[in-house]
Design an enzyme around this catalytic site. Structure first.
Site: not given
Length: 473
Positions: A232, A327
């Protein structure tokens, strides 16, 4: 309306009671014993990934058809699974050895009713689901170690590495992906585990740090199939985390990480981005740089923002590079019906139909309080695929979601063509053993009967409202 409901009810009485039987109708053929193996999850019926017994077929014309086209082949699958966080490893380590061995077999073995997870993601250093942030080269404030003389995997030797070794004993062929949440704090602009960016003067050192990590994991018997550059990279608010804009990631891969991997002879694949589907421009911009692209295997995605079809934009821009789905969390306390609907439709089916080679849920396990997690940004509502309380195990929605893909779509399977019907999203595969697999979800508010067609063969199937099924021929 009443007559319509009665007619539908009679049809379902005839066809909807069974899940996976052959049909000989309209000139189509039966294949051999005609057996369809069906694994069903129907939350309203309290059926959670259970194999269904086929009964006598019913010939009914006029049903919609899902046609599997084995001549139309797409990406090869690496597997379905989740992230073995440090917290997951801690929860597993607290079980008695016999209970833990039984659970690991259930999760990673393929025999019987075991679900056969085939891909794991782990954090390089801590994730936010560890007890506290750490790296493999933590130093007192003001100190640096550009020679990496104090590098050590000791934090992972407590829980993560022992659990990985037990898992590898169950499935030696499981693929493992590493993802860093943050470099050592002394390499960052903030000097903190949270936020900040990589200091340019330490880019080469950080590339050596990641290279050394992979080498030392290999020495422990753990081979990293792939490494994402940064978890991220556009979310620096987690703990740990780091901001890494696309131009900076391109520079790091092109001038540091790629050359370091090449010099070290590593076969671990480099995967960029590892963030939400709302920014396909991020990986595309990096892949547009030919000097960066030559080191890159593909791009990874989450779905906390954007839509799953955005992944195909990256494939269309660079069809020679792979895609991965790495994810998606499930929030506590979980809702089996809603979670199944979203994750099967958008991830198991959606990510696969949009070229992803793997589909990974978030954390494997936690305790009943959703611990551990870091402070200052760690996830305090992340529901594991299993909840572990002593030796007691509760199987949560992600467990069943993973099972629908993992058990039968084994590594090396290839996605094949299948048409979409209204309210019946689906995806199809052919396995290395030559089996055909269809995963379907009934997103309507009523049961649906349909045919699955493969060449000259037709199979009558039915799904209750809100149910998912994996069919195997």
């Amino acid at each position: 309306m009443k007559n319509t409901l009665v007619t539908s009810g009679l049809l379902l009485l005839l066809m909807g009671v069974f899940y996976g039987c052959k049909s000989h109708s309209g000139g189509s053929k039966e294949n051999g014993d005609g057996k369809t193996v069906t694994w069903l999850t129907h939350p309203a019926g309290n059926i959670l990934f259970k194999e269904q017994v086929a009964v006598a077929p019913v010939a009914t014309d006029g049903l919609p058809v899902i046609e599997l086209n084995e001549a139309e082949q797409f990406q090869e699958m690496d597997g379905f699974g989740c992230t073995l966080t440090g917290g997951s490893a801690l929860a597993l380590s607290r079980m008695q050895p016999a209970a833990r061995a039984a659970l690991l077999k259930e999760l990673f073995d393929t025999s019987g009713a075991n679900i056969g997870i085939s891909y794991l993601r782990i954090s390089v250093g801590a994730s936010d689901l560890d007890e506290k942030p750490f790296s493999y080269n933590d130093l007192p404030a003001g100190q640096t170690d550009t020679a990496l003389a104090r590098f050590s995997l000791d934090p992972d030797r407590r829980y993560l590495l022992p659990m990985l070794k037990e898992i590898l004993a169950v499935n030696p062929h499981i693929k493992i992906m590493g993802s860093p949440w943050s470099p050592p704090a002394w390499m960052k602009t903030t000097g903190d585990t949270r936020g900040g960016s990589l200091l340019p003067q330490y880019a080469g050192v950080y590339a050596k740090y990641l290279t050394r990590y992979i080498h030392e994991m290999q020495q422990e018997g753990v081979t990293l199939d792939a490494l994402t550059v940064q978890n991220e990279p556009l979310h620096p608010g987690n703990n740990p985390s780091m901001l890494m804009l696309a131009p900076d990631q391109a520079d790091f891969v092109k001038n540091h990480l790629g050359p370091a991997f090449s010099k070290a002879g590593l076969r671990t694949r480099i995967i960029i981005y590892d963030h939400n589907a709302d920014r396909p421009d991020y990986p595309i911009s990096i892949l547009n740089d030919p000097e960066a692209k030559k080191y890159i295997d593909g791009s990874a995605f989450h779905l906390y923002g954007g839509t799953i079809d955005a992944l195909s934009k990256v494939h269309e821009a660079h069809p020679d590079k792979n895609l991965y789905f790495t994810e998606q969390w499930l929030g506590a306390p979980g809702n089996m019906q809603e979670d199944l609907a979203f994750h099967i439709r958008q991830l198991t089916i959606g990510a696969s139909r949009n070229w992803c080679k793997n589909v990974l849920e978030w954390n494997l396990a936690s305790d009943p309080q959703y611990k551990p997690h870091t402070d200052r940004g760690g996830c305090d509502r992340c529901l594991g695929a299993v909840t572990i309380d002593g030796d007691n195990v509760v199987r949560n929605p992600a467990y069943y979601i993973m099972a629908h893909g993992a058990k039968w779509v084994r590594p090396g399977s290839r996605r094949i063509g299948s048409n979409l019907l209204p309210d019946l999203p689906n995806v199809a595969f052919v396995t290395p053993a030559g089996k055909r697999v269809l995963i379907a979800f009934n997103s309507s508010s009523r049961p649906q009967s349909f045919y699955a067609k493969m060449g000259d063969f037709k199979y009558a199937l039915s799904l209750p409202a809100g149910a998912a099924a994996t069919y195997l021929w």
